[in-house]
Design an enzyme around this catalytic site. Structure first.
Site, PDB file in Angstrom:
ATOM      1  N   HIS A  18      -7.124  42.450  52.498  1.00  0.00           N
ATOM      2  CA  HIS A  18      -8.390  41.722  52.506  1.00  0.00           C
ATOM      3  C   HIS A  18      -8.653  40.972  51.200  1.00  0.00           C
ATOM      4  O   HIS A  18      -9.276  39.910  51.213  1.00  0.00           O
ATOM      5  CB  HIS A  18      -9.532  42.679  52.840  1.00  0.00           C
ATOM      6  N   HIS A  41      -5.173  40.108  66.013  1.00  0.00           N
ATOM      7  CA  HIS A  41      -5.340  41.554  66.274  1.00  0.00           C
ATOM      8  C   HIS A  41      -6.561  42.018  65.487  1.00  0.00           C
ATOM      9  O   HIS A  41      -6.443  42.673  64.452  1.00  0.00           O
ATOM     10  CB  HIS A  41      -4.095  42.332  65.866  1.00  0.00           C
ATOM     11  N   SER A  96     -10.976  42.517  59.103  1.00  0.00           N
ATOM     12  CA  SER A  96     -10.609  41.136  58.800  1.00  0.00           C
ATOM     13  C   SER A  96     -11.549  40.106  59.425  1.00  0.00           C
ATOM     14  O   SER A  96     -11.937  39.142  58.745  1.00  0.00           O
ATOM     15  CB  SER A  96      -9.175  40.868  59.253  1.00  0.00           C
ATOM     16  N   GLU A 114      -8.623  40.654  70.565  1.00  0.00           N
ATOM     17  CA  GLU A 114      -8.373  42.092  70.551  1.00  0.00           C
ATOM     18  C   GLU A 114      -8.080  42.550  71.973  1.00  0.00           C
ATOM     19  O   GLU A 114      -8.833  42.235  72.894  1.00  0.00           O
ATOM     20  CB  GLU A 114      -9.562  42.856  69.978  1.00  0.00           C
ATOM     21  N   ASP A 139      -4.237  39.598  74.670  1.00  0.00           N
ATOM     22  CA  ASP A 139      -3.111  39.844  73.787  1.00  0.00           C
ATOM     23  C   ASP A 139      -3.033  38.737  72.741  1.00  0.00           C
ATOM     24  O   ASP A 139      -3.028  37.548  73.076  1.00  0.00           O
ATOM     25  CB  ASP A 139      -1.828  39.892  74.610  1.00  0.00           C
ATOM     26  N   GLY A 140      -2.976  39.123  71.476  1.00  0.00           N
ATOM     27  CA  GLY A 140      -3.009  38.139  70.409  1.00  0.00           C
ATOM     28  C   GLY A 140      -1.803  37.228  70.386  1.00  0.00           C
ATOM     29  O   GLY A 140      -1.915  36.038  70.061  1.00  0.00           O
ATOM     30  N   ASP A 161      -1.893  40.629  62.441  1.00  0.00           N
ATOM     31  CA  ASP A 161      -2.013  41.963  61.838  1.00  0.00           C
ATOM     32  C   ASP A 161      -1.927  43.024  62.930  1.00  0.00           C
ATOM     33  O   ASP A 161      -2.890  43.740  63.210  1.00  0.00           O
ATOM     34  CB  ASP A 161      -3.353  42.048  61.088  1.00  0.00           C
TER      35      ASP A 161
END
Length: 279
Positions: A18, A41, A96, A114, A139-140, A161
């Site tokens: 971060h 994600h 994030s 997500e 799904d990312g 991520d």
């Protein structure tokens, strides 16, 4: 390890990720034109450090808890200023998407993806009725094909991520970076990855180089030598198309983290900033 992020929120890896994420977003803000942040994600968006899950591991105490109780080094000031009111006043650690949303100007946009049903519900509550933050229950990796290139933005940042709970996540990350570079050439790409031992990380780098990816900067933070594959020994953030000056800024941030996070369990902290390939 348990891959629900609530068990690990605010740990050393979050602090590293971060602090660097904020530096990337603030680099985008140097120009007036709007930008998109796409978080593939996103998780819950915010984590309760008093929860049973967070207290079960207590990882945040040796991470953000330790940093907030140590003298703040200048390179970490912006990160600590951003997180301090959440942790000290509300005992919440922002994920994030929350960090990204707090940095947006009126002309900027966040898309948070997500897939986990238990995580997408609080994520939607966090950004309910927010016109600058869109939450996608999907799904990312798949979302990259649907959402890139962005219709309304020429600039932006894609953060990848994943939880790395599947054996092919490194390979999927490499494929995702290649896709982004093909569809969103001007975008910055940031991929967080765990370092348990070196073999998967080396294979990840090789796959990216074989795909013709250039201008890659690998920022790594190791608590201990990566020789025990059963432990999270460190982590990295691979940045493609890093903004001007980010390499030096990242080095200063990681050096400050190494001082702030040193402990009996992390006496041999090592940091590296390596350019893997040039244009």
């Amino acid at each position: 390890m348990n891959y629900r992020h609530i068990y690990h929120a605010g740990n050393f890896a979050d602090c590293m990720k971060h602090a660097l994420l904020l530096a990337l977003i603030r680099a985008l803000k140097r120009k007036p034109a709007g930008f998109l942040v796409l978080d593939t994600h996103a998780g819950c968006g915010r984590y309760d450090l008093t929860s049973e899950e967070a207290e079960k591991t207590g990882e945040w105490r040796a991470g953000i808890g330790q940093l907030l109780n140590s003298p703040a080094a200048a390179p970490l000031a912006e990160y600590l200023d951003a997180v301090r009111p959440n942790v000290q006043d509300r005992h919440r650690y922002p994920g994030s998407p929350a960090f990204a949303r707090a940095e947006l100007r009126p002309q900027d946009q966040l898309i948070a993806c997500e897939l986990h049903p238990e995580d997408v519900r609080p994520l939607r509550r966090l950004f309910h009725a927010d016109p600058q933050a869109a939450v996608h229950h999907r799904d990312g990796y798949e979302a990259l094909r649907a959402l890139l290139p962005p219709k309304d933005f020429k600039r932006g940042l894609v953060l990848i991520d994943p939880p790395f709970e599947k054996p092919d996540d490194f390979a999927r990350c490499a494929e995702a970076v290649a896709l982004i570079r093909n569809r969103f050439r001007a975008g910055i790409v940031a991929v967080w990855y765990p370092i348990k031992h070196r073999t998967p990380v080396r294979a990840f780098y090789t796959a990216l180089q074989d795909a013709g990816i250039r201008d890659m900067l690998a920022c790594e933070f190791l608590l201990r030598p990566p020789v025990d594959p059963s432990r999270l020994n460190g982590c990295g953030l691979l940045v493609v198309n890093a903004p001007f000056g980010f390499e030096d800024e990242a080095r200063n941030i990681l050096e400050s983290l190494a001082v702030g996070l040193r402990s009996p369990d992390a006496e041999d902290i090592q940091i590296t900033i390596e350019r893997l390939a040039e244009e």
